[in-house]
Design an enzyme around this catalytic site. Structure first.
Site, PDB file in Angstrom:
ATOM      1  N   ASN A   3      42.111  36.875  49.642  1.00  0.00           N
ATOM      2  CA  ASN A   3      42.503  38.074  50.378  1.00  0.00           C
ATOM      3  C   ASN A   3      43.797  37.836  51.153  1.00  0.00           C
ATOM      4  O   ASN A   3      43.935  38.235  52.312  1.00  0.00           O
ATOM      5  CB  ASN A   3      41.384  38.519  51.337  1.00  0.00           C
ATOM      6  N   ASN A   4      44.720  37.184  50.495  1.00  0.00           N
ATOM      7  CA  ASN A   4      46.015  36.882  51.101  1.00  0.00           C
ATOM      8  C   ASN A   4      47.001  36.574  49.986  1.00  0.00           C
ATOM      9  O   ASN A   4      46.606  36.402  48.826  1.00  0.00           O
ATOM     10  CB  ASN A   4      45.907  35.693  52.057  1.00  0.00           C
ATOM     11  N   HIS A   9      49.644  38.108  45.065  1.00  0.00           N
ATOM     12  CA  HIS A   9      48.602  38.405  46.055  1.00  0.00           C
ATOM     13  C   HIS A   9      47.264  38.101  45.412  1.00  0.00           C
ATOM     14  O   HIS A   9      46.885  38.708  44.406  1.00  0.00           O
ATOM     15  CB  HIS A   9      48.656  39.863  46.502  1.00  0.00           C
ATOM     16  N   CYS A  10      46.536  37.166  45.987  1.00  0.00           N
ATOM     17  CA  CYS A  10      45.273  36.711  45.406  1.00  0.00           C
ATOM     18  C   CYS A  10      44.103  37.399  46.099  1.00  0.00           C
ATOM     19  O   CYS A  10      43.896  37.205  47.303  1.00  0.00           O
ATOM     20  CB  CYS A  10      45.143  35.195  45.544  1.00  0.00           C
ATOM     21  N   PRO A  11      43.303  38.185  45.374  1.00  0.00           N
ATOM     22  CA  PRO A  11      42.155  38.836  46.014  1.00  0.00           C
ATOM     23  C   PRO A  11      41.064  37.861  46.412  1.00  0.00           C
ATOM     24  O   PRO A  11      40.266  38.159  47.300  1.00  0.00           O
ATOM     25  CB  PRO A  11      41.659  39.805  44.932  1.00  0.00           C
TER      26      PRO A  11
END
Length: 426
Positions: A133-134, A128-130
């Site tokens: 945001n997905n 999950h990549c901040p």
């Protein structure tokens, strides 16, 4: 107008909420600052548009910006692909090799994992990549990797312009003394004079953008090499971690087995084509995957079940001795605890004195685990752990004596308790 309305749907508008997060705000801010300052410096002070080189340079800057923003939004709004709610394998007997997700009310397809932030099971989840945001997964892995490639290239181009702008504008303004270096910002470098003089504010903004571009090049460039390395092996970040834990598990129990990653097709080009295609659509449906001929189709999921059972057996019970508000970085727990807070968006559990925690792993100052609601839960959990471990042992011929040794030891997960809250050496 009808085509436009068919594209802009309610679901698409809901996705715009992803922009209201610190990750996209910072990422788009860095892109905007670097690209804008590079265009301004190039046009006004380094390479004006009336020259052929200046025009080509300006077009390249726009091209970098458009491609970076396109792949960024494509990775964000296309999404990784979700396992359909209620999904189960076509062959009911295959469900014994899969984990069941109570949140999604579906079996976890091979290579899929549940994301707490997205609250869905993600196809071929990488992480999950901040910043977008997905999640990065099956459908947006290519766009995300292209974004990681284009950002360093664009920042290198921008950094070159920043350096050359400061060099050309400050070349005749520097005077060197025995112990001093002076800059005369009133002197002009170009003839005729530029429309806007290269003053102190422009120098500070260019220097700041240069630092931002160089830092982004290093950070994002490292992420790109990590991603391309696992893509050429047809893995994800999570699967690399599972493979490492498989080796540790085999070594810990001294088992006579070898774990072979089933999705490495034996050719880097074949692995590469699993993610990157000319059509832009990755191969496969995200639910079934080609495997090596010498591997079981569910080799990875079987290993996950083994590790899950092993993790539960090796869990440790802790007792809370101080209240904890659940703050991300608690200031009242000491400087070391504050600065060693895990760099993760996983939720912190609010605790009260006397409550019990079942920890599955821990750092020096932090523990990962679940809150135990009551003693009956612990007793039921213990029986579930034993039953699950025996099932796995029977299924894959694991020696049952390992379980006996584990439960009879002094540090049994169900009897051992340490009176600690935030994990500290005393």
């Amino acid at each position: 107008m009808g085509t436009f309305c068919s594209v802009i749907k309610f679901e698409n508008l809901q996705e715009l909420k992803r922009l209201c997060h610190w990750g996209p705000i910072i990422a788009l801010g860095v892109i905007a600052i670097c690209s804008t300052m590079a265009m301004i410096d190039s046009v006004l002070w380094y390479w004006p548009l009336h020259t052929t080189g200046g025009s080509v340079n300006f077009i390249m800057l726009i091209n970098w910006t458009v491609m970076i923003v396109y792949n960024y939004f494509n990775a964000m709004f296309t999404g990784p692909g979700f396992v359909p709610r209620g999904w189960k394998p076509e062959n009911p007997q295959d469900s014994m090799y899969l984990q069941y997700c109570k949140v999604c009310q579906a079996y976890k397809a091979p290579r899929s994992h549940h994301c707490r932030k997205c609250n869905r099971c993600i196809m071929k989840m990488d992480h999950h990549c901040p910043w977008i945001n997905n999640c990065c997964g099956h459908q947006n892995h290519a766009s995300f990797t292209l974004f990681l490639l284009l950002v360093p290239l664009g920042c290198i181009h921008a950094a070159f312009i920043f350096v050359m702008t400061m060099y050309t504008q400050l070349y005749n303004r520097l005077s060197f003394g025995w112990n001093t270096v002076k800059i005369d910002m009133s002197a002009a470098r170009r003839d005729p004079l530029p429309i806007i003089p290269f003053g102190l504010a422009a120098f500070a903004a260019t220097l700041f953008a240069l630092g931002l571009a160089l830092g982004t090049t290093i950070a994002v460039g490292m992420l790109f090499f990590i991603q391309i390395k696992i893509i050429l092996r047809n893995k994800t970040s999570i699967e690399s971690w599972i493979e490492e834990k498989a080796k540790d598990r085999i070594q810990y129990y001294q088992l006579d087995e070898v774990f072979v990653f089933p999705y490495d097709l034996g050719s880097k080009w074949k692995n590469f084509k699993q993610v990157f295609t000319w059509s832009g659509v990755p191969e496969g449906d995200g639910l079934e995957w080609p495997t090596r001929k010498d591997c079981h189709p569910y080799s990875l999921t079987r290993e996950q079940l083994k590790q899950k059972a092993d993790k539960r057996v090796r869990s440790v019970r802790y007792k809370v001795i101080e209240d904890y508000s659940g703050a991300c970085c608690p200031l009242n727990r000491g400087i070391k605890t504050f600065f060693t807070s895990p760099c993760t968006e996983e939720p912190r559990i609010q605790l009260q004195k006397g409550e019990l925690i079942l920890a599955t792993r821990g750092l020096r100052y932090w523990l990962y685990g679940d809150k135990i609601l009551d003693d009956s839960f612990v007793e039921g959990l213990a029986h579930m752990f034993i039953a699950e471990w025996l099932t796995v042992a029977k299924e894959w011929n694991q020696p049952r004596c390992l379980l006996t040794d584990k439960l009879s030891g002094e540090n049994t997960a169900y009897t051992y308790s340490r009176i600690l809250f935030i994990y500290k050496e005393t």
